[in-house]
Every structure is written in C-alpha cells, then in structure tokens.
Design an enzyme around this catalytic site. Structure first.
Site, mmCIF file in Angstrom:
data_model
loop_
_atom_site.group_PDB
_atom_site.id
_atom_site.type_symbol
_atom_site.label_atom_id
_atom_site.label_comp_id
_atom_site.label_asym_id
_atom_site.label_seq_id
_atom_site.Cartn_x
_atom_site.Cartn_y
_atom_site.Cartn_z
ATOM 1 N N THR A 168 0.833 -1.205 0.000
ATOM 2 C CA THR A 168 0.000 0.000 0.000
ATOM 3 C C THR A 168 0.866 1.253 0.000
ATOM 4 O OG1 THR A 168 -1.537 -1.240 1.401
ATOM 5 C CG2 THR A 168 -1.968 1.103 1.148
ATOM 6 N N ARG B 249 7.865 -2.694 2.898
ATOM 7 C CA ARG B 249 8.051 -2.792 4.345
ATOM 8 C C ARG B 249 8.412 -4.214 4.726
ATOM 9 N NH1 ARG B 249 3.323 1.213 6.697
ATOM 10 N NH2 ARG B 249 3.746 2.765 5.113
ATOM 11 N N SER C 223 6.440 3.947 8.577
ATOM 12 C CA SER C 223 5.296 4.721 9.031
ATOM 13 C C SER C 223 4.862 4.387 10.447
ATOM 14 C CB SER C 223 4.157 4.521 8.042
ATOM 15 O OG SER C 223 3.130 5.434 8.318
ATOM 16 N N HIS C 224 3.623 3.913 10.606
ATOM 17 C CA HIS C 224 3.080 3.672 11.936
ATOM 18 C C HIS C 224 3.532 2.338 12.515
ATOM 19 C CE1 HIS C 224 0.630 1.830 8.909
ATOM 20 N NE2 HIS C 224 0.210 0.982 9.816
ATOM 21 N N LYS D 23 10.221 3.987 0.411
ATOM 22 C CA LYS D 23 9.179 4.343 -0.553
ATOM 23 C C LYS D 23 9.751 5.355 -1.526
ATOM 24 C CE LYS D 23 5.940 7.009 0.941
ATOM 25 N NZ LYS D 23 4.733 7.734 1.318
ATOM 26 N N ASP E 270 1.871 9.985 13.529
ATOM 27 C CA ASP E 270 2.513 8.663 13.489
ATOM 28 C C ASP E 270 4.015 8.789 13.234
ATOM 29 O OD1 ASP E 270 2.445 9.381 10.810
ATOM 30 O OD2 ASP E 270 2.154 7.331 10.117
ATOM 31 N N ASP F 186 6.109 8.642 10.734
ATOM 32 C CA ASP F 186 6.675 9.481 9.678
ATOM 33 C C ASP F 186 5.899 10.780 9.483
ATOM 34 O OD1 ASP F 186 4.501 8.015 8.695
ATOM 35 O OD2 ASP F 186 5.215 8.125 6.642
ATOM 36 N N ASP G 58 2.669 11.530 8.774
ATOM 37 C CA ASP G 58 1.599 11.773 7.802
ATOM 38 C C ASP G 58 0.209 11.475 8.359
ATOM 39 O OD1 ASP G 58 1.975 9.049 7.776
ATOM 40 O OD2 ASP G 58 2.285 8.882 5.601
ATOM 41 N N ARG G 59 0.131 10.821 9.526
ATOM 42 C CA ARG G 59 -1.191 10.548 10.106
ATOM 43 C C ARG G 59 -1.471 11.501 11.261
ATOM 44 N NH1 ARG G 59 -2.481 4.189 10.367
ATOM 45 N NH2 ARG G 59 -1.681 3.678 8.304
ATOM 46 N N THR H 133 -7.567 2.299 -1.380
ATOM 47 C CA THR H 133 -6.753 2.615 -0.210
ATOM 48 C C THR H 133 -5.305 2.929 -0.606
ATOM 49 O OG1 THR H 133 -8.116 1.271 1.217
ATOM 50 C CG2 THR H 133 -5.846 1.610 1.928
ATOM 51 N N GLU I 214 -8.297 9.566 4.366
ATOM 52 C CA GLU I 214 -8.538 8.145 4.556
ATOM 53 C C GLU I 214 -8.988 7.910 5.989
ATOM 54 O OE1 GLU I 214 -5.922 5.293 2.190
ATOM 55 O OE2 GLU I 214 -4.507 6.727 3.015
ATOM 56 N N GLU I 215 -9.670 6.793 6.187
ATOM 57 C CA GLU I 215 -10.148 6.464 7.531
ATOM 58 C C GLU I 215 -9.002 6.157 8.490
ATOM 59 O OE1 GLU I 215 -9.307 3.265 8.433
ATOM 60 O OE2 GLU I 215 -8.580 3.061 6.377
ATOM 61 N N SER I 216 -7.820 5.887 7.938
ATOM 62 C CA SER I 216 -6.681 5.471 8.755
ATOM 63 C C SER I 216 -5.933 6.686 9.312
ATOM 64 C CB SER I 216 -5.749 4.612 7.916
ATOM 65 O OG SER I 216 -5.437 5.269 6.693
ATOM 66 N N LYS J 279 -0.300 12.593 2.667
ATOM 67 C CA LYS J 279 -1.121 13.015 3.777
ATOM 68 C C LYS J 279 -0.216 13.718 4.780
ATOM 69 C CE LYS J 279 -1.289 8.320 5.807
ATOM 70 N NZ LYS J 279 -0.880 7.340 4.795
ATOM 71 N N ARG K 190 -8.919 -6.156 7.803
ATOM 72 C CA ARG K 190 -9.585 -4.929 8.244
ATOM 73 C C ARG K 190 -11.067 -5.036 7.883
ATOM 74 N NH1 ARG K 190 -5.072 -2.399 9.637
ATOM 75 N NH2 ARG K 190 -3.408 -1.935 8.167
HETATM 76 C C1 VG1 Z 1 -2.803 1.384 5.751
HETATM 77 C C2 VG1 Z 1 -4.045 2.230 5.717
HETATM 78 C C3 VG1 Z 1 -4.059 3.114 4.482
HETATM 79 C C4 VG1 Z 1 -2.765 3.955 4.465
HETATM 80 C C5 VG1 Z 1 -1.559 3.052 4.555
HETATM 81 C C6 VG1 Z 1 -0.271 3.831 4.662
HETATM 82 O O1 VG1 Z 1 -2.775 0.513 4.634
HETATM 83 O O2 VG1 Z 1 -5.199 1.430 5.754
HETATM 84 O O3 VG1 Z 1 -5.197 3.922 4.503
HETATM 85 O O4 VG1 Z 1 -2.694 4.711 3.280
HETATM 86 O O5 VG1 Z 1 -1.660 2.220 5.710
HETATM 87 O O6 VG1 Z 1 -0.290 4.693 5.767
HETATM 88 P P1 VG1 Z 1 -3.202 -1.042 4.748
HETATM 89 O O7 VG1 Z 1 -2.937 -1.626 3.386
HETATM 90 O O8 VG1 Z 1 -2.366 -1.632 5.834
HETATM 91 O O9 VG1 Z 1 -4.643 -1.042 5.122
HETATM 92 V V1 VG1 Z 1 1.149 5.136 6.505
HETATM 93 O O10 VG1 Z 1 0.855 6.366 7.559
HETATM 94 O O11 VG1 Z 1 1.524 3.630 7.214
HETATM 95 O O12 VG1 Z 1 2.197 5.436 5.270
HETATM 96 CO CO CO Z 2 2.576 7.246 8.124
#
Ligand code: VG1
Ligand code: CO
Length: 553
Positions: free
Chosen positions: A24, A28, A124-125, A137, A288, A290, A292-293, A356, A375-377, A388, A508
């Site tokens: 996504t 990773r 990221s998170h 990335k 988070d 990096d 972006d959240r 997504t 996004e919902e995340s 983001k 999910r």
């Molecule tokens: C998750 C989230 C998605 C987000 C992605 C990267 O992906 O659901 O909305 O864009 O993480 O976010 P997945 O495939 O695990 O559902 V970040 O802040 O980790 O770059």
């Molecule tokens: Co992130």
C-alpha cells in the site's frame, strides 16, 4: 549500458530477493531483512533503473531527496543511498540533516526544489528497532508516492537484477548542514524543517493561531518519539507560542521509545488519558512515525478520522486562508466514511472515491479535481503537498477552533446536526495466519454474486461487490481493492487485507451506518448488529479462534 559519470564507481554483482513488491505504501519488511547485505541496495537500484527513462536516460541534471523518520537503520540506509545515488549519476542529493525528513516534508522539498523524486525511509506507523520494521518508498516529481505503474516496474526490476552501482566513499557527516561532494554528486544536507514550515506559513494565518494560544487555550501534541517532534516543537511552541510542554515525546528515537507510533486510541493511550477530565486541555493531537497521520481529540472527545476530514472540508474556505477560494473537489478512499460526501454535496463539489493508499490521490490533486482528501486510517491532506500530512491537519483544526470559537466537541456536534452522522468503526484483526486469511477472502469473493437478498444484521444485503477503480485522469485501472457489502438499511461493511504489514495477515473490517439523528447515538450500539452479522458471516471465531479484533478505531 548504464550511464554514469566519473568517480570510482563500482558495479557489484547481486541476485534477486523474493518479495520486493511495494505494498500500500512502499516496501516494508522486518529491519533485519533490510539489513541483509544487498537487500536495500537491490531495491534502490531497481528504483533507479525503473525511473531512469523518465529522466531521459540520465540523472545528470536531476535532484533526488532522501530522508526518513529516524527509526533504527535510518542513518545507515541514508549512507548506502548517498553512495548509490552518486554512482548512478544524480547531479544533486538533498538529505535532511541527521537523515531526518517527515513524509510530508519530503513531498514539500521535492515540490519546492523541483527535484526529480525522493526516497522516504520509514515503515510509518509500524514499530521501529532491530526486531521491528523498516521501509522505503519512492516518490515522484509531483512529490507523491509512485503510482502502481512505477512500483510494478520497480518490482519487475527486483526480480531480474544482476548488479547495483555504488562507489567507495566514507560516510557523510549527517549532523552538519551544507554541501559536500561524493563522486561528482553534490550532497546538500538541508534543514528538515525549512521547506515544510514555509508551506505551512503559506496556508495558515499564524497570527490568528498565536492569538488562540495567547488567549489561554491549551493543547497537547504527542509526537510518539517519532519524526514530528522537531516539527511540532518548532511550529507549535516556537512559532505559535503554545506553552512549553505542549509537545510530548518530542525527541525522535530509533525505537520510538518502545512505542507503537500509530496515533489511535489504543497506542496513544497516554494522550487520551491526559485529554480526559474537566482540567484537560482544549485540544489534543498526535502523529505517526513518519508524520503523515493525525489523531484529533477534544476534551473527553475523539474525532473519528472520517468526521475530521468532513469537518475540515466544511470549514476550509472560511477558516483557512490557503483555501479561501473554496475547494475544487474532495476525495476519500473507498473504506473511509461517507461523511465528506455529504459536505461535498452541500458545497456543490464532486467527491471522488479511490482505492486505499495515498498514491491514488496524486492524479486528482495534480489535475485540480480535488483540493482535500483523506482516509479512515487517520490520514488527511490537501493539494499543498502530495502526501497526507499530520501537522497540517492539526493546524487545520487549530484554525477552525480559533475562527469559530467553538470547542472540538461542539464543532463535531454542529457538523452532525447539519449533515447527520456516519457511525463508523474499523476493526483490525492482526497477525492472522496468512493462508487462512487469503482462503477466507477468496471464499467471500466467490460467494459475492449469491449474497444479494440474504439477511444480515437485521436487514438484507442489497448488493455486494469487489471494489475496482478507473483513474479519471489517466484511465489506469486497479482491481480487487476490497469487498463491499451494502445493506438495504443503508449501512455498509467493507473487508480487505492490509498491504502494509510485515508478518502474517491483517484483516480490516470497516463498518458504517448513516443516521440523520444529530449524532446522539452510541457508536457501539448503532454498529452492534452489523458487527455481529459480519463476524458470523465470516465465521471468524471458527477460522481464527477469536472474533475479537486486536484494534478498534
Ligand atoms: C494502511 C491504511 C491506508 C494507508 C496506509 C499507509 O494501509 O489502511 O489507509 O494509506 O496504511 O499509511 P493497509 O494496506 O495496511 O490497510 V502510513 O501512515 O503507514 O504510510
Ligand atoms: Co505514516
């Protein structure tokens, strides 16, 4: 023929590693996988090989941006990339001091300095450390995550790679700013805050925000020992005059202090606790790993990310100078709540529904079709960069609070009264057996055509499908982006497997039910029947031994 210039460039023989397909959001893996000799190098070389054609076959006139969220292995990876980028002939390399750049800051630097692209080092998170996760990335010239056409080319490269290019050069001192030469490449170590701060200054009324704090309002921002610490300290405490101590966990640590740098109610528990009670500050937020959240909290009040996006869209024009011309359009990922759709309708603008992952917003933003997206995340952003942006969302909320004079809770309740409420939850089932999860998803997918008309959660399935997307700008298509069940009572359930995990599978389940009731209902109660119905339909307990989710957001 691989074009490169001078220096003692070395061609190192290598062979493919399996599984280097970006998910996504980039590649990773466990950190130790990345530390395996050649693993990072193979991927980076495959990126360079995949995009060299876009540079006209030669990087000699191009600039590359490199930075990361400071997690374990960040610095070592930056050194590897410096040598490889020099060997591959980039003219200039812009590296964040200490190897640090938040994801939105990388995007800002690429755009403001006309760079060819950038490499973001982050998972990221996901937690960091030698036994946790690392990631990388690639972002393109528009500052956004590479589209699938590019990531698939990169992946193909990783499967046939035979050599990578590097050169002999000692490590560059990353603590200092300024320029050094590596081979024939100029490596410039830049202030990680400068470009990002300038972009924020161009959007927000800093004087009005200073006034908000000067008049006694208090906030807490939890940087979760990750990359936003320095950004938030500089912006909130430095530029906007929020009192000292506003930023919690403000020093980026290689293991995030053992925290899981995911700003949700579970992992940001310390902040949630400090935001409860009558004496709590007016506003709470977290970002988070990096940057972006974002998590947005009021006093004893949690703002669901779908509502946050809708509220930002609702107030942007009146509360934030950067959007005073109004919004061209809005966009959200498919599983995200439909709250923003109703705001868009009210504003008379279009709302786009994408798969997504932030990469799907890039074309809409570039083409001027959308101004804000989310996004919902816990991800929200706008056309100011192509990622983001957590702190941007925080400044949006501060602007709304300052301008309206309302509290976080009042702003959201006003929104529900006007537009109704999407009761919404996401249930994550982490560390599932990957084969069993795949089998379950294929089973559901095969049964989709027979689901219409069957009873579910006290209602009936009206239609069920698998989400696919055709990009309205370039016509590219993406299929299999999640299973959707629409019920006759207007509620919706979405199922998909995560594309960012590094071990096992994560399921999910996204649940949504709209009610025009002023928002007074209890989310657990409103979603209860749907939650139970979906669990039974998927036979989760039978398959995985439990139907209790690991994380509910
Ligand atoms: C998750 C989230 C998605 C987000 C992605 C990267 O992906 O659901 O909305 O864009 O993480 O976010 P997945 O495939 O695990 O559902 V970040 O802040 O980790 O770059
Ligand atoms: Co992130």
């Amino acid at each position: 023929m691989t074009p490169f210039r001078g220096g003692n460039v070395q061609t190192v023989r290598t062979s493919p590693f399996e599984g280097q397909r970006p998910g996504t959001s980039g590649l990773r893996k466990k950190t130790r996988v990345f530390m395996h000799p050649g693993y990072l190098e193979n991927f980076v070389q495959s990126v360079f090989d995949a995009v060299r054609g876009d540079a006209g076959g030669d990087f000699g006139a191009e600039t590359l941006v490199v930075g990361g969220d400071g997690r374990f292995y960040n610095r070592e990876a930056v050194q590897v990339i410096i040598r490889m980028a020099a060997a591959n002939g980039f003219r200039t390399l812009l590296v964040g001091r200490a190897g640090i750049l938040s994801t939105p800051a990388v995007s800002a630097v690429i755009r403001r300095r006309n760079a060819f692209g950038g490499l973001v080092l982050s998972a990221s998170h996901n937690p960091g450390g030698p036994d946790e996760d690392f990631g990388i990335k690639y972002n393109t010239r528009n500052g956004g995550p590479a589209p699938e056409s590019v990531t698939e080319r990169v992946y193909a490269g990783t499967q046939s790679i035979t050599r990578y290019l590097t050169l002999e050069h000692p490590d560059v001192d990353l603590e200092r700013e300024g320029s050094v030469r590596v081979g024939e490449t100029e490596v410039v170590r830049i202030d990680p805050l400068e470009d990002y701060t300038a972009v924020m200054e161009g959007l927000f009324d800093f004087d009005a925000l200073r006034e908000y704090f000067a008049s006694g309002h208090r906030m807490l921002f939890d940087a979760m020992s990750a990359v936003t610490g320095p950004y938030a300290t500089h912006l909130l405490e430095g530029r906007l005059g929020a009192r000292a101590g506003t930023v919690l966990n403000g020093t980026p640590l290689p293991d995030f202090g053992g925290h899981h740098p995911d700003p949700n109610l579970v992992y940001a528990a310390e902040l949630v606790l400090r935001m409860s009670g009558r004496e709590a500050p007016d506003f709470g937020a977290a970002c988070d790993g990096d940057g972006d959240r974002n998590l947005i909290l009021g006093r004893d009040f949690f703002v669901s990310p779908g509502d946050s996006l809708a509220v930002i869209a609702e107030h942007a024009r009146d509360c934030i100078p950067g959007y005073r011309e109004g919004l061209a359009g809005a966009a959200r990922s498919m599983p995200t709540s439909t709250a923003v759709d109703r705001v868009a309708e009210g504003l008379g603008i279009k709302c786009y529904e994408t798969p997504t992952g932030w990469k799907f917003f890039g074309n809409l933003l570039d083409a001027g079709l959308a101004t804000v997206c989310g996004e919902e995340s816990f991800g929200t952003g706008s056309n100011h960069v192509r990622e983001k942006d957590g702190l941007w969302a925080v400044l949006c909320w501060l602007s709304i609070l300052a301008k309206t004079g309302r509290s976080v809770e009042e702003v959201v309740r006003d929104h529900w009264r006007r537009f109704g409420r999407s009761y919404y939850q996401r249930h994550d089932y982490e560390a599932l057996d990957a084969a069993a999860a795949d089998e379950m998803m294929s089973g559901v997918t095969e049964s989709l055509h027979g689901l219409a008309g069957t009873p579910l959660a006290g209602s009936r399935v009206e239609r069920a499908d698998e989400f696919g997307y055709t990009d309205p700008v370039d016509g590219s298509t993406t299929s299999r982006q999640g299973v959707r069940l629409f019920l006759e009572d207007g509620s919706r359930a979405v199922l998909r497997l995560s594309g960012t995990g590094t071990a096992g599978a994560t399921l999910r389940v996204y649940l949504e039910r709209y009610r025009d009731d002023g928002g007074a209902g209890d989310v657990e109660e409103v979603l209860g029947p749907l939650t139970r119905g979906v669990r039974e339909m998927l036979r989760l307990r039978e398959r995985f031994g439990t139907d209790e989710p690991t994380v509910v957001t």
